[in-house]
Scaffold this motif. Structure first.
Motif, PDB file in Angstrom:
ATOM      1  N   LEU C  80       0.170  -3.590 -14.375  1.00 22.57           N
ATOM      2  CA  LEU C  80      -0.889  -2.908 -13.638  1.00 22.57           C
ATOM      3  C   LEU C  80      -0.286  -1.689 -12.963  1.00 22.57           C
ATOM      4  CD1 LEU C  80      -3.810  -2.891 -12.592  1.00 22.57           C
ATOM      5  CD2 LEU C  80      -3.049  -4.310 -10.685  1.00 22.57           C
ATOM      6  N   PHE C  81      -0.868  -0.546 -13.285  1.00 18.74           N
ATOM      7  CA  PHE C  81      -0.350   0.699 -12.748  1.00 18.74           C
ATOM      8  C   PHE C  81      -1.381   1.285 -11.809  1.00 18.74           C
ATOM      9  CE2 PHE C  81       1.158   5.052 -12.801  1.00 18.74           C
ATOM     10  CZ  PHE C  81       2.523   4.897 -12.873  1.00 18.74           C
ATOM     11  N   LEU C  82      -1.050   1.280 -10.520  1.00 17.71           N
ATOM     12  CA  LEU C  82      -2.005   1.794  -9.527  1.00 17.71           C
ATOM     13  C   LEU C  82      -1.401   3.031  -8.856  1.00 17.71           C
ATOM     14  CD1 LEU C  82      -2.937  -1.592  -7.783  1.00 17.71           C
ATOM     15  CD2 LEU C  82      -4.167  -0.459  -9.633  1.00 17.71           C
ATOM     16  N   GLY C  83      -1.186   4.057  -9.639  1.00 16.43           N
ATOM     17  CA  GLY C  83      -0.580   5.259  -9.058  1.00 16.43           C
ATOM     18  C   GLY C  83       0.850   4.985  -8.654  1.00 16.43           C
ATOM     19  N   GLU C  84       1.103   4.867  -7.338  1.00  9.64           N
ATOM     20  CA  GLU C  84       2.455   4.637  -6.840  1.00  9.64           C
ATOM     21  C   GLU C  84       2.977   3.244  -7.172  1.00  9.64           C
ATOM     22  OE1 GLU C  84       4.866   6.435  -4.652  1.00  9.64           O
ATOM     23  OE2 GLU C  84       3.848   7.897  -5.917  1.00  9.64           O
ATOM     24  N   ASP C  85       2.064   2.294  -7.161  1.00  8.66           N
ATOM     25  CA  ASP C  85       2.494   0.902  -7.298  1.00  8.66           C
ATOM     26  C   ASP C  85       2.411   0.402  -8.730  1.00  8.66           C
ATOM     27  OD1 ASP C  85       3.020   0.733  -4.604  1.00  8.66           O
ATOM     28  OD2 ASP C  85       0.945   0.220  -4.140  1.00  8.66           O
ATOM     29  N   LEU C  86       3.421  -0.345  -9.109  1.00  6.76           N
ATOM     30  CA  LEU C  86       3.481  -0.906 -10.455  1.00  6.76           C
ATOM     31  C   LEU C  86       3.695  -2.418 -10.333  1.00  6.76           C
ATOM     32  CD1 LEU C  86       3.717  -0.466 -13.530  1.00  6.76           C
ATOM     33  CD2 LEU C  86       6.124   0.002 -13.188  1.00  6.76           C
ATOM     34  N   TYR C  87       2.789  -3.169 -10.954  1.00  3.00           N
ATOM     35  CA  TYR C  87       2.900  -4.631 -10.913  1.00  3.00           C
ATOM     36  C   TYR C  87       3.111  -5.145 -12.324  1.00  3.00           C
ATOM     37  CZ  TYR C  87       0.966  -4.270  -6.224  1.00  3.00           C
ATOM     38  OH  TYR C  87       0.759  -3.957  -4.909  1.00  3.00           O
ATOM     39  N   LEU C  88       3.755  -6.294 -12.370  1.00  2.00           N
ATOM     40  CA  LEU C  88       4.044  -6.875 -13.672  1.00  2.00           C
ATOM     41  C   LEU C  88       3.826  -8.375 -13.598  1.00  2.00           C
ATOM     42  CD1 LEU C  88       7.253  -6.060 -15.608  1.00  2.00           C
ATOM     43  CD2 LEU C  88       6.713  -8.419 -15.145  1.00  2.00           C
ATOM     44  N   TYR C  89       3.207  -8.906 -14.638  1.00  2.00           N
ATOM     45  CA  TYR C  89       3.067 -10.360 -14.700  1.00  2.00           C
ATOM     46  C   TYR C  89       3.721 -10.831 -15.988  1.00  2.00           C
ATOM     47  CZ  TYR C  89       1.281 -14.967 -15.589  1.00  2.00           C
ATOM     48  OH  TYR C  89       1.221 -16.297 -15.881  1.00  2.00           O
TER      49      TYR C  89
END
Lengths: 396, 398, 231
Positions: C80-89
């Motif tokens: 999940l790419f939310l601009g500044e933040d990057l999440y990974l599952y």
């Protein structure tokens, strides 16, 4: 005729013998001087490397930071350090970061410094071999070997990333300090940039303090008595890494060895004096029958031993100090030290090693004279104390 | 002549004893020093050998490559001598994340044998036995603030693998070198491959049981035999793979010779002194011998015999004592230094327990010095004695 | 066609009035397409092998949710790419992880593409823009965390056709080509992206859009809590 004159005449009577035993004393004196010079030179090179390049003469930080050097334990307020011996002080912020050039990525410790404050404190700013020292934020100065490894050149941008932020900094200088830690791992950025990278609102992780050489431990100790709660100062010897053990270990091994060398030299001197006394037993018997106390004769023998070894000592001092002068002004050990730096790049070793040159070594070496005199009293001297003049005077 | 020399030595038992004692002490100390030094040197290199194996197979020009893709390869089958063990290792960089803390780490994937080799470094916990278990350097665990049973997420994108993997800490490693400890994460090879590069390794370590530390010739033979089977790969001996250490090796003999030489020069000077004194005491006697027709050469011989006898007996005694102590050292010893110092020395790869080593070379070096010293020290006194004029010598008054 | 011919001079006139930065901004806006969901095919080519991924994509043009469908052993991984933040599952991990900022510059699924290439706006954020002979020439802003010395953005009719990344020694090191732009609800989306690593011949990554459904994407798709179960 005074005792000294008499002893001196006896020593000179056997010039060749005196010269020979002097050789032993010369050798030992040179060895003692050189080894002390080398050990102290090594110690001084470590102190210089850590005080002037790797760390500082004294460092003040939170007690927690000494345990875990993470910006988490940084200083939100800079402490006021007052001590008459403090010559300069400057905050530093060190943090772990990822260094990213277009070609390579490597982890390392970034040192955030105040460019001007650092000039007053450290020798690193004066060891820039290419480019210049930091002047404002947005710049980075690297150890030249690290720059080679990252494949980044002057004028190029290096990306410095932490968990809290990232900055692209222009490489403005490459440092060649001749100290492993600086050349292989030095990353210097402006304090403001380091604060931004830490993302924690801290001002610094520690304060580097400059004090006169030799006063580091005492100033640290005195500072500790007045520092606010939770802060602790450490002197340069406590800032050294494991290399300190190598220095202290070397002292533990070599100093007793020097003691043994001096003892053996004294034994050689006494052997000669012993022969000389045996040859002159009749002479001594006559002198004793003329009313000289045996103790005085023994003292004369001790004096002879001291004089004989003294001749060697003087020659040894001339030679030894000559050697020390040469090795303290010429980088004789350079190649060996450079190999050691390659082998242990983060040990804080310096690429140059110059021996120390101190008058006190002469005093240490002169122990051989005292030892010779003492042994002469114990052995050939004892021969005289048990002398029966009548036995010799009769000519038997 | 020999008997005469012997008798002369016994005539001044005190001096002979002192001089012989010095020579014996020097021989003893030299052997002791050589045994300890070689033991330390071996320990230093053995640690390196244990870590790398005898031979290392990596991709060609690995020094210039930076990314995991070009640094890893599918392990080929290799024609190795019987008994040889091959272990694949996959090493790559990544970020260990625990909550808000993270640290760059070197992830090392190892086969069970490789992991078992870390047993000695275990400070706490045990070795990974199942997938998802990891060993962490103690310093790294401290920096991440994790302990046994805690989870560490490793993020390592850029490879072909999953790029992220969670490990449970099952053991903490106490490395001698803190800088290694602060970045080491050891995991089962399959996990590292799943994370970084499926099926691939970054190096093959070949261990050849029975091969000594410095049997480089035998290693070269195996290396030559392997070379044709390695497409795009390169095999190196453990020393070639560590060039700085290799550069140190040739210096060893020189450094040893200098150190031992320093002792022997002193012994030689003392011996020289003693022989000269002995000559001085017996000038009249030498004159008498010359008067009785003993040739200058035979007088010279007499002095040499005295020197050799004294040094020979002393060297044998010193050597006997040295060898006895060496036998003790060969079973393992600790340097007589304070514990904190030994711990610090471990940072440089020097274990606390060392094993003395004394090869033929070291014994010969010591004996060579002893003989040389005996010869040189007797040269001048012998020459002086052989040139004595009988009449003058007999009239000699000290 | 006739209509286009009528509008083209107007468009060109408008374009010529724009500053280079505006041109870049518009071109980047047109890069991500309208809100849509679809299936992308990612092909990673190397000298020794070719590897193909199928990805389910949800995006509103600014935020993107990506799920690996194939190959089977990596299926279930989600980003999940939310601009500044990057999440990974990751299913093996069993939970969602927020990646540190360094992760944004990392390569994606072992390809030559970075998360930035896919979703970021670093070109706009980190660079200052000039125009030379119709090419946008980007040079890093002071202290921008980019290792590149220069980036050239080649536009064709206001759409990015090619991005050439140079190292700091003037050598081109990466080339991103975009093709098959499709006009969707007034927005644009390139159907093909090709990235070449110019330092390493044979290293190429292709991204193709296999299926696409234009339309609003549920807000939950951009919530890290939905990375695990999907949206």
């Amino acid at each position: 005729m005074s005792l000294l004159k008499l002893a001196w005449r006896n020593v000179l009577r056997q010039k060749r013998r005196t010269a020979l035993l002097s050789l032993v004393v010369v050798y030992v004196t040179v060895a003692v001087l050189f080894l002390y010079g080398l050990l102290d030179g090594y110690g001084e090179s470590l102190v210089e490397a850590y005080a002037q390049y790797v760390q500082a003469p004294v460092v003040v930080a939170k007690a927690g930071w000494w345990q875990d050097p993470d910006p988490e334990h940084g200083l939100e307020v800079l402490p006021t350090l007052a001590h008459p011996l403090i010559q300069a002080q400057s905050p530093r912020l060190s943090l772990y970061a990822l260094l990213r050039s277009p070609y390579r990525v490597q982890g390392g410790v970034v040192q955030g410094v105040d460019p001007e404050g650092e000039r007053a404190l450290s020798r690193v700013p004066f060891k820039v071999k290419e480019g210049r020292w930091l002047s404002r934020s947005g710049e980075v100065v690297l150890g030249y070997r690290l720059a080679q490894r990252l494949d980044v050149r002057l004028g190029e941008r290096l990306v410095v990333e932490t968990g809290q932020g990232a900055l692209g900094l222009e490489v403005v200088g490459l440092v060649q300090a001749g100290v492993g830690n600086v050349d292989f791992a030095g990353v210097y950025v402006h304090l403001e940039d380091a604060r931004r990278l830490s993302g924690r609102g801290i001002l610094a992780t520690h304060v580097a303090v400059k004090v006169p050489r030799g006063q580091e431990a005492s100033v640290a100790q005195e500072l500790n008595q007045n520092l606010p709660l939770g802060l602790r100062a450490k002197g340069v010897w406590d800032l050294m890494g494991p290399i300190r053990a190598d220095y202290e270990g070397s002292r533990l091994v070599y100093l007793p060895l020097m003691g043994l060398f001096m003892l053996l030299a004294a034994v050689a001197v006494v052997s000669t004096v012993y022969v000389s006394v045996r040859e002159r037993l009749r002479e001594f018997a006559v002198v004793e029958s003329l009313g000289f106390a045996p103790a005085r004769l023994a003292a004369q023998v001790a004096l002879e031993a001291a004089l004989a070894s003294g001749v060697g000592l003087v020659a040894g001092l001339v030679l030894g100090y000559g050697l020390l002068w040469y090795t303290s002004t010429h980088d004789v050990f350079g190649p060996l030290m450079r190999l050691s730096v390659e082998l242990l790049p983060e040990a804080g070793l310096s690429e140059h090693l110059y021996t120390a040159f101190r008058p006190v070594y002469g005093l240490y070496a002169s122990l051989v004279v005292a030892l010779s005199a003492l042994l002469a009293l114990l052995f050939p001297g004892r021969l005289l104390l048990g002398l029966e003049p009548s036995h010799y005077v009769k000519g038997e | 002549m020999l008997r005469l020399a012997w008798r002369n030595l016994l005539r001044t038992p005190g001096r002979s004893l002192v001089t012989g004692g010095v020579v014996a002490l020097v021989v003893f100390l030299s052997l002791l020093f050589l045994s300890v030094y070689a033991g330390a040197f071996d320990a230093f290199y053995r640690l390196l050998l244990e870590r790398t194996g005898h031979l290392l197979v990596r991709v060609e020009d690995y020094e210039d490559k930076t990314d995991l893709e070009s640094l890893t390869f599918l392990p080929p089958s290799l024609p190795l001598p019987p008994g040889a063990e091959v272990e694949g290792v996959l090493e790559g960089g990544g970020l260990a994340i625990v909550g808000g803390r993270n640290r760059t780490v070197v992830i090392t994937g190892m086969e069970p044998r490789g992991l078992a080799r870390q047993q000695g470094l275990l400070k706490e916990g045990g070795l990974p036995r199942a997938s998802g278990e990891a060993l962490l350097g103690e310093a790294l665990a401290q920096a991440l603030q994790v302990g046994l049973g805690d989870e560490v997420v490793v993020y390592a994108p850029g490879g072909f693998g999953l790029g992220v993997y969670a490990f449970r800490v099952v053991g903490l490693l106490d490395f001698p070198e803190t800088h290694l400890e602060a970045q080491t994460l050891m995991v089962p090879l399959e996990d590292a491959q799943a994370l970084l590069a499926p099926g691939r390794v970054s190096r093959l370590e070949i261990r050849l049981p029975g091969l000594g530390l410095y049997d480089l010739k035998a290693l070269e033979e195996v290396k030559t035999a392997l070379a044709p089977h390695l497409q795009g790969l390169k095999v190196e001996t453990w020393l070639e793979a560590n060039p700085v250490y290799a550069a140190l090796l040739p210096l060893y003999d020189t450094i040893m010779a200098i150190y031992v030489g320093i002792f022997f020069v002193l012994a030689g000077l003392i011996l020289f002194n003693a022989l000269y004194l002995s000559l001085v005491e017996r000038v009249r006697e030498f004159g008498l011998l010359a008067g009785l027709g003993l040739s200058g050469r035979r007088i010279l011989g007499l002095v040499f015999w005295e020197s050799f006898l004294l040094v020979g007996v002393a060297a044998l005694l010193g050597m006997g004592a040295g060898l006895l102590v060496h036998l003790e050292l060969a079973d393992g010893f600790r340097l007589p230094l304070p514990q904190w110092m030994l711990e610090q020395y471990r940072e440089f790869g020097l274990p606390e327990v060392l094993y003395g080593r004394l090869g033929v070379k070291e014994v010969l070096l010591t004996l060579g010095y002893a003989v040389g010293v005996a010869l040189l020290a007797a040269l001048w006194p012998g020459y002086v004695a052989s040139r004595l004029e009988p009449v003058e010598a007999m009239r000699y008054v000290p | 066609m006739k209509g286009m011919l009528f509008y083209l001079p107007v468009l060109l006139a408008l374009a010529s009035a724009q500053t280079p930065l505006e041109k870049l901004r518009i071109a980047l806006d047109r890069l991500r397409g309208p809100a849509h969901q679809g299936v992308y095919e990612l092909q990673v080519e190397r000298l020794e092998f070719v590897r193909t991924y199928r990805l389910r994509v949800y995006t509103d043009g600014k935020r993107t949710h990506l799920r690996v469908l194939e190959p089977g052993n990596e299926a279930g991984q989600a980003f999940l790419f939310l601009g500044e933040d990057l999440y990974l599952y990751d299913p093996r991990l069993g939970r969602t992880l927020r990646l540190p900022p360094a992760g944004r510059g990392e390569r994606f699924l072992g390809s030559d593409l970075t998360f930035q290439d896919l979703m970021g706006r670093d070109l706009e954020e980190f660079f200052q823009v000039a125009e030379t002979q119709g090419i946008l020439v980007l040079t890093p802003k002071p202290a921008a965390p980019t290792p590149y010395g220069k980036v050239e953005v080649h536009l064709k009719e206001g759409l990015i056709e090619r991005i050439l990344y140079y190292d700091q020694r003037g050598q081109a090191v990466r080339e991103l080509r975009l093709a098959g732009y499709q006009g969707l609800n007034g927005a644009y989306l390139p159907r093909e992206m090709e990235l070449r690593d110019l330092k390493r011949p044979g290293h190429r990554t292709l991204l193709r859009i296999a299926e696409i459904q234009v339309g609003a994407v549920p807000e939950r798709c951009f919530n890290p809590l939905y990375l695990e179960r999907g949206c």
